[in-house]
Scaffold this active site. Structure first.
Site, PDB file in Angstrom:
ATOM      1  N   ASP A  40      23.184  -1.042  14.482  1.00 62.24           N
ATOM      2  CA  ASP A  40      22.315  -0.009  15.034  1.00 62.24           C
ATOM      3  C   ASP A  40      21.262   0.312  13.970  1.00 62.24           C
ATOM      4  O   ASP A  40      21.409  -0.064  12.810  1.00 62.24           O
ATOM      5  CB  ASP A  40      23.143   1.249  15.360  1.00 62.24           C
ATOM      6  CG  ASP A  40      22.283   2.363  15.957  1.00 62.24           C
ATOM      7  OD1 ASP A  40      21.433   2.060  16.823  1.00 62.24           O
ATOM      8  OD2 ASP A  40      22.428   3.527  15.557  1.00 62.24           O
TER       9      ASP A  40
ATOM     10  N   CYS B  60      22.708  -0.526  20.021  1.00 62.50           N
ATOM     11  CA  CYS B  60      21.441   0.205  19.996  1.00 62.50           C
ATOM     12  C   CYS B  60      20.680  -0.171  21.259  1.00 62.50           C
ATOM     13  O   CYS B  60      20.343  -1.347  21.453  1.00 62.50           O
ATOM     14  CB  CYS B  60      20.650  -0.204  18.753  1.00 62.50           C
ATOM     15  SG  CYS B  60      19.027   0.551  18.619  1.00 62.50           S
ATOM     16  N   ASN B  61      20.424   0.803  22.105  1.00 67.13           N
ATOM     17  CA  ASN B  61      19.674   0.530  23.341  1.00 67.13           C
ATOM     18  C   ASN B  61      18.267   0.036  23.023  1.00 67.13           C
ATOM     19  O   ASN B  61      17.739  -0.859  23.689  1.00 67.13           O
ATOM     20  CB  ASN B  61      19.570   1.794  24.185  1.00 67.13           C
ATOM     21  CG  ASN B  61      20.907   2.235  24.743  1.00 67.13           C
ATOM     22  OD1 ASN B  61      21.260   1.902  25.853  1.00 67.13           O
ATOM     23  ND2 ASN B  61      21.662   2.981  23.949  1.00 67.13           N
ATOM     24  N   THR B  62      17.660   0.629  22.013  1.00 64.17           N
ATOM     25  CA  THR B  62      16.265   0.298  21.681  1.00 64.17           C
ATOM     26  C   THR B  62      16.159  -1.150  21.211  1.00 64.17           C
ATOM     27  O   THR B  62      15.271  -1.896  21.651  1.00 64.17           O
ATOM     28  CB  THR B  62      15.753   1.249  20.584  1.00 64.17           C
ATOM     29  OG1 THR B  62      16.056   2.590  20.955  1.00 64.17           O
ATOM     30  CG2 THR B  62      14.258   1.103  20.397  1.00 64.17           C
TER      31      THR B  62
ATOM     32  N   CYS C  68      21.044   6.476  24.460  1.00 62.34           N
ATOM     33  CA  CYS C  68      20.843   6.131  23.046  1.00 62.34           C
ATOM     34  C   CYS C  68      22.186   6.376  22.376  1.00 62.34           C
ATOM     35  O   CYS C  68      22.832   7.401  22.639  1.00 62.34           O
ATOM     36  CB  CYS C  68      19.766   7.027  22.441  1.00 62.34           C
ATOM     37  SG  CYS C  68      19.708   6.987  20.630  1.00 62.34           S
TER      38      CYS C  68
HETATM   39  N1  DGL Z   1      20.886   4.327  18.551  1.00 63.87           N
HETATM   40  C1  DGL Z   1      19.588   3.803  18.899  1.00 63.87           C
HETATM   41  C2  DGL Z   1      19.542   3.567  20.409  1.00 63.87           C
HETATM   42  O1  DGL Z   1      20.583   3.435  21.031  1.00 63.87           O
HETATM   43  C3  DGL Z   1      18.555   4.692  18.302  1.00 63.87           C
HETATM   44  C4  DGL Z   1      17.228   4.098  18.168  1.00 63.87           C
HETATM   45  C5  DGL Z   1      16.358   4.708  17.105  1.00 63.87           C
HETATM   46  O2  DGL Z   1      16.553   4.347  15.940  1.00 63.87           O
HETATM   47  O3  DGL Z   1      15.462   5.460  17.450  1.00 63.87           O
HETATM   48  O4  DGL Z   1      18.503   3.482  20.998  1.00 63.87           O
END
Ligand code: DGL
Length: 287
Positions: free
Chosen positions: A20, A84-86, A198
Site C-alpha cells: 500500500d 490499495c484501491n488507488t 480506500c
Molecule cells: N490505501 C490507499 C487506497 O486504498 C490510499 C491511497 C493514497 O495513498 O492516497 O486507495
C-alpha cells in the site's frame, strides 16, 4: 529500473507480498492473516511517496512498479496483494504485464455487495480522488442499473492525516465527509450503506460510524480479497500446507519511509507484537 527475473522460482514457503502507499493496507493484512494463518507475509508501505490518491496515474504507476520489483527481487514473493484501491485502478494492468507469472490480487470498492444488500438502493462510496476518477471505477459503477444512486465522496486529505496521525484533522475530515455521504436512513432516497473504498478508512471505522445511525452498514474489501488470495494460491499450488505454531513470526514490515513509524502503526492498528515480526530484509542463505 531493473525488472530482472526473480533469482529462483517461488515455493509455497515463500511469503505473500502486500503493499500500500502507507499504513492503510494493514487493514487488508489483518483479513489475510485471519484467512491464511499458515502464510508468511511481507508488507511494504511506500510511505516516502504517500499519499497516492491525489497524485495521478503516472506517479502511482512508477512507484507501484518499484515496490513490486523490490518485493519480487529481494523477497521472492509467491503472490502479491495490492492492498490499495488507488494503485489497483492506476497500475494493476502494468504490474500484471511486467510479472506475468506472479498471481496478483487487486482491490475494488465493495459496491456489489453494498448494492445487493441495500434496502434503499442508495450507497455512498468514500475513496481517494484517484480511485473515483478512474475509468475502472466508472465502468464498475455503470454495471449497476441505477448508477446515480451510488454517491462518490472523494476524501482529500484523509490519508495524509492518517499517515501523520493528526487526530484533530482526522476527526474533522471524518465529520465533513460523512456529512457529504448522507442523508442516512432507511427511507426512500436515503443512504443505508457506506463503502470504504480506500484501505486506510477501515482503520477509522469507529470514528466514521459516529456520524451515521447505527443501522447504516459499512463495507470494505478485506475479507473478499483474503478469500480471493486463498483461491489464487490454491489454484497455483502455492498454499502453505505446513502447519506451524500460530504465534510464530509471520510478517516482515518494510517501508520506504521510517520503519519505526510503520512498526508502531502496525502495533496500533493491528495489535502486532515484536514476536510477530520476521526480519525486514531476507536473511542470507546458509546453504
Ligand atoms: N490505501 C490507499 C487506497 O486504498 C490510499 C491511497 C493514497 O495513498 O492516497 O486507495
Amino acid at each position: 529500473m531493473s525488472l530482472a527475473a526473480r533469482p529462483q522460482p517461488p515455493a509455497s514457503a515463500s511469503p505473500v507480498g502486500v503493499f500500500d502507499s502507507g499504513v492503510g493496507g494493514l487493514s487488508v493484512l489483518g483479513a489475510l492473516r485471519a484467512e491464511l494463518p499458515r502464510e508468511r507475509f511481507v508488507y511494504f508501505a511506500d510511505t516516502a511517496h504517500a499519499p497516492y490518491g491525489e497524485r495521478g496515474d503516472a506517479y502511482v504507476t512508477e512507484h507501484s512498479r518499484r515496490v513490486v520489483d523490490t518485493l519480487v527481487r529481494e523477497h521472492g514473493i509467491k503472490a502479491l496483494v495490492v492492498a490499495c484501491n488507488t494503485a489497483t485502478t492506476a497500475a494493476i494492468h502494468v504490474m500484471r504485464a511486467e510479472n506475468p507469472e506472479l498471481p496478483i490480487v487487486g482491490l475494488e470498492p465493495a459496491i456489489k455487495p453494498a448494492v445487493a444488500g441495500s434496502a434503499t438502493g442508495h450507497v455512498s462510496v468514500l475513496a481517494t480522488r484517484g480511485t473515483l476518477a478512474s475509468a475502472k471505477y466508472a465502468a464498475l459503477r455503470h454495471t449497476f442499473p441505477h448508477p446515480e444512486r451510488i454517491r462518490s465522496v472523494p476524501c482529500d486529505g484523509l490519508v495524509a492525516a492518517i499517515e501523520r496521525l493528526d487526530e484533530l484533522a482526522i476527526d474533522q475530515l471524518c465529520a465533513h465527509y460523512m456529512a457529504l455521504a448522507g442523508p442516512f436512513g432507511g427511507d426512500a432516497g436515503e443512504t443505508d450503506t457506506v463503502v470504504l473504498g480506500c484501505t486506510h478508512y477501515p482503520l477509522l471505522q469507529d470514528r466514521l460510524r459516529r456520524h451515521a445511525p447505527s443501522a447504516v452498514r459499512f463495507l470494505d474489501s478485506g475479507v473478499p480479497v483474503a478469500l480471493q488470495t486463498r483461491r489464487l494460491l490454491a489454484a497455483a499450488g502455492l498454499l502453505q500446507e505446513r502447519a506451524r505454531p500460530l504465534d510464530d513470526a509471520w510478517v516482515a514490515l518494510r517501508s520506504s519511509g521510517d520503519a519505526a513509524v510503520l512498526q508502531s502503526a502496525a502495533a496500533r492498528w493491528l495489535g502486532l507484537r515484536p514476536s510477530d515480526l520476521l526480519p525486514d530484509r531476507p536473511q542470507a542463505s546458509t546453504a
